[in-house]
Each structure stands twice: as C-alpha cells, then as structure tokens.
Design an enzyme around this catalytic site. Structure first.
Site, PDB file in Angstrom:
ATOM      1  N   LYS A 274      -9.237  -3.725   6.255  1.00 15.34           N
ATOM      2  CA  LYS A 274      -8.625  -2.813   7.221  1.00 15.34           C
ATOM      3  C   LYS A 274      -9.303  -1.449   7.145  1.00 15.34           C
ATOM      4  CE  LYS A 274      -4.024  -1.132   8.626  1.00 15.34           C
ATOM      5  NZ  LYS A 274      -2.581  -1.162   8.299  1.00 15.34           N
TER       6      LYS A 274
ATOM      7  N   SER B 161       0.482  -2.546  11.889  1.00 12.00           N
ATOM      8  CA  SER B 161      -0.764  -1.887  12.245  1.00 12.00           C
ATOM      9  C   SER B 161      -2.011  -2.651  11.828  1.00 12.00           C
ATOM     10  CB  SER B 161      -0.795  -0.489  11.621  1.00 12.00           C
ATOM     11  OG  SER B 161      -0.753  -0.560  10.210  1.00 12.00           O
TER      12      SER B 161
ATOM     13  N   SER C  73       3.513  -3.550   8.263  1.00 10.65           N
ATOM     14  CA  SER C  73       2.196  -3.618   8.897  1.00 10.65           C
ATOM     15  C   SER C  73       1.284  -4.733   8.405  1.00 10.65           C
ATOM     16  CB  SER C  73       1.468  -2.280   8.749  1.00 10.65           C
ATOM     17  OG  SER C  73       2.036  -1.314   9.597  1.00 10.65           O
TER      18      SER C  73
END
Length: 485
Positions: free
Chosen positions: A79, A154, A178
């Site tokens: 990420k 996210s 997330s």
C-alpha cells in the site's frame, strides 16, 4: 491455473523444489499486471527493474540451495502509505507526488529479510481517508468481481491486486476497517492485527492510536504465514508490543469443536442488508456443524462506534497532517507570495476534498470550548466499547458477524455522500477503537459481489482467529473463482 493465482504456500514449495525460478514467478506477475491492471487500476508505481534484478539474484541462491527466508522469491504489493526506500510513496495524494523516501519502513525491512520481492506500490484512498479508493488523486481502482463496483478502501488497491491474481499477497493499513472492508468487497482474506502487534515505523500516520499494518491474501494460511514475518517489537515504534508468541500457523487445521463463539445481536440489526444477514446465518450453521457453540450476545455501544471513531481519527489526523506545510516536503504552491499564503495554498491545493473535510472536523473537535464535548466524550465512548468486548471475552473465545453492512456499492454511488460512506464502517470501527485483532474472510455472494464474514479476537490472539477462519474456509471459499475474474 496460471502461476499468478497460486498461493504463497504453493509458490514457496515450487521454488524450494526447484520446479520454478523466482525470476519466472516475477516475470509471470508482471505479465499479469500488464494484461489486467489497465482495467483494475490497482498499482500506482511498479519497480520492475529492481524486482527482476533481485529475482535473478535469488535464482543464483536457489541454484546453490541457499534459499533462506519464509517468503523466498514471493512477489508482493505494498500500500502506498508504507514507506519504501528509493520508490515513490505518495499516499495517493497530490501532496506527496514525486516523494521518494530515503529510508525503509520496518515492515519492508522484515520482508526484505525474508527475501520477498517488491513488485510495486498499490492505490488507496488519499492518506487512507475513504472507504472506496475513489479519493485517490491518481486513479479509481475497480472491483475485480464487478468492474462497476468499488473495491472498498482505503486499501482498495491492495485488495483488488490480490483478488485479480496480480500479487499473491499485499500489505494494507487498517484505521477503521481499511483492510477488512476491501477484503470483504473483493472476496479475499484480510487481517487487522492487535494494535501494537506490527510496527508502524514507516507507515505514514493517519490516526496514530488506531493505525495497524496487516496482510491481504487469497487464503487464510497464506495470511498467517505473511503475518508471522512482519510482527514483533520495534525500537523505532514505542507503541509496538513486546509479545513473544509470534506463531500463527501451528493451530491451523485443528478442529473448533467446543469453541465458544459470540454473535452480537447488534451486528445483524438495523442497517445490515438481508443478503448479508442470510450469508452470516449460513456461516453460523457451518460453524455449528464443525462443533462450535454459537450464542447471541449484546455489544450495546456498537452504534456509537462510528461517531466516536470519526471524532478521534479526524482529531489525530488534523495533528498528524499538520506536517505537510509545503516547506520541508510535500506539495509547494507556486502562487504564494507570503509565508501565510504558502501554508494555505499548499495545503488547500495539495490535499483532496475528503482529507480537508477530516482535517476541519478534527481541528473543530480539538478546539477550545469543544474539546470536552467532542474529543473527550469520544474517548469515554471508546472505553465503553472496549469494556463491552472485555465482558464478552470473559465467556467466549471469538466474536463473529458480518464485516460490512452491505456488499460493495457502485462506483460513484456514495462518494458525494460522506455520511452514507461512513456508515459502511459500522462493524469495523469498534475493533480499532478497542485495539483488537479482526479478520475478514469470504462467506457468500450476491449478484457476483462477495460478502465478508468477520471474526474478532482477544488481544494478541490472532492464532485463534486463524484457526476458526481456516476451519470455516474449508467449507466455503472462492479459490476457484479468482481465475475467472
């Protein structure tokens, strides 16, 4: 089945048995990305030259039978809010466009020590603020199961890349759901470890008392294998916990006969749609069929989780993001003529709409005259939520329920309605507020969109979560569906 859909465990076995070279695995992954990612849009940056170079070095070690590391030759995606030395890290924001870190995060150092191969950085909601990956400044990732649906957020890029077979595992971060929410939407496995289990050094901070890094994979055992490699106390992170037991795989495969599982009535209440309720009830029947004892309980403060979370998280974000001032690093406005203008313009132009909304909310909650009414009260609610879980865990081993109130929603459907978007966090935020571990695994589908089942555990008891999740997975999984995406 292409190599791209093989598990971490299977790829490791193939590499160690010299059935395939690490460079062949990495090349196959990049071929898959070239073929599929123009549609999925999960990657923000690729590191092909360095990845192939490392893979070829691992080929040489393989030839010499010097294959050290649990993840030797295994490709990974990270990420884009996790610092990677020498590779652009943007947090999917204009504010950090072009930022190339000069140091490595702790989790990346650990993964490099295990000889995993970094493929690239994955898309996300800007500064991890969002639940659909639509707040990214650069691109909108789609759900591999249905390209008209969001992948969640996210960590949407992290989930989509794993589901689409573009990496066997990825890392995400989870502040209020997330990792687990996009894992649920994309039909994969996502673990949010106990707060303090994984070092946050090198994770760009959103809400420091809530953030945790965790793995996303296509099956439960892979997830446990990856988590074992990234946990541990870290002198660079004072909140990392000195916990000695970092074995998460030894109980996988053990039966769950007699295990006591709590099903909170609030988790199947208002706001949870009928398809999700039905999938969870079917999951409960499977668990009972495996010998587990599932009983209804109450977590009475569940409904206060979202307002409490958004006050606390936004307050911490307003503090953490104050460092992006256009001077030391971050976007620097060319229109400013004074120092005051530089601060204002750099931040107003560099941050997106959702990030600015949360900074404003947090600044208001911390302001004189409102601190007691909002921030302090939210911290009291946080304590009540934690105490709810403590009471339940006196009598039960695990809590079960849906990961999200609904399956994935359509792209563009909720991006302009923040309150509706925030409501998707109903069942995930309490876990972060209480600092507990939570795992999401697939438990059903509706209209080709996956439904996630969440198991919540006692602090630092990830091992039990993996045990029960694995037993459920043997009765229900999406393994054969990924290759048809």
């Amino acid at each position: 089945m292409s190599i791209r859909y093989e598990s971490v465990e299977k790829l490791s076995e193939m590499i160690k048995n010299k059935e395939i070279k690490p460079s062949e695995v990495v090349k196959d992954i990049y071929d898959a990305i070239e073929e599929t990612d123009p549609t999925i849009k999960s990657f923000l940056a690729l590191d092909k030259e360095n990845a192939m170079k490392k893979a070829e070095e691992l080929d040489e070690l393989q030839a010499k039978d010097q294959m050290e590391g649990k993840l030797f030759g295994i490709p990974m995606g990270i990420k884009d809010n996790i610092i990677t030395e020498g590779l652009e890290t943007t947090c999917a924001s204009k504010m950090l466009e072009g930022f190339v870190p000069i140091y490595e995060s702790t989790v990346m150092n650990k993964l490099h020590d295990e000889n995993a191969v970094l493929i690239g950085k994955l898309n996300m909601d800007e500064f991890a603020m969002g639940g659909s990956t639509e707040t990214s400044y650069y691109k909108k990732t789609v759900n591999p199961f249905d390209h008209t649906a969001v992948p969640g957020g996210s960590s949407g890029g992290s989930a989509a890349a794993v589901a689409a077979g573009l990496v066997p595992f990825s890392l995400g971060s989870d502040t209020g759901g997330s990792i687990r929410q996009p894992a649920a939407y994309c039909g994969i496995v996502g673990m949010k470890p106990t707060y303090g289990r994984v070092s946050r050094f090198g994770l760009v901070a959103f809400a420091s008392s809530l953030d945790q890094i965790g793995p996303l994979t296509r099956n439960v055992k892979d997830n446990a294998i990856v988590l074992e490699t990234i946990v541990g106390e870290d002198k660079h992170d004072s909140t990392s916990a000195p916990v000695a037991d970092n074995d998460f795989t030894s109980d996988i495969g053990k039966d769950i006969r007699g295990m006591k599982i709590a099903l909170p009535k609030e988790y199947l209440g208002e706001g949870v749609n009928d398809e999700v309720k039905e999938a969870v009830r079917n999951a409960v029947e499977i668990l009972e069929g495996e010998g587990a004892i599932v009983e209804e309980v109450s977590l009475p403060n569940t409904g206060y989780g979202i307002p409490s979370y958004y006050v606390i998280a936004s307050s911490e974000a307003s503090s953490n993001l104050s460092r992006f001032d256009g001077i030391r690093y971050g976007f620097h406005s060319k229109e400013a003529n004074t120092l005051d203008e530089l601060y204002k313009l750099s931040r107003s132009e560099g941050f997106g709409k959702e990030v600015k909304r949360r900074i404003l909310l947090g600044t208001f909650a911390l302001s004189s005259g409102y601190y007691d009414a909002y921030y302090k009260k939210s911290q009291k609610v946080r304590t009540l939520i934690r105490q709810d879980f403590e009471r339940v865990f006196e009598d039960y081993d695990v809590v079960v329920g849906p990961t999200t109130p609904t399956p994935a929603f359509n792209l563009g459907e909720e991006i302009n309605d923040p309150l509706t978007m925030y409501a998707n966090d109903l069942l995930t935020t309490p876990v972060n507020l209480a600092g507990l571990p939570g795992i999401s695994i697939p438990c059903g589908q509706t209209n080709d969109r996956p439904i996630g089942l969440q198991f919540i555990g006692k602090p630092f008891d990830e091992k039990t979560l993996y045990r029960v999740a694995y037993q459920f997975e043997q009765q229900y999984n999406l393994h054969d569906q990924y290759q048809n995406l």
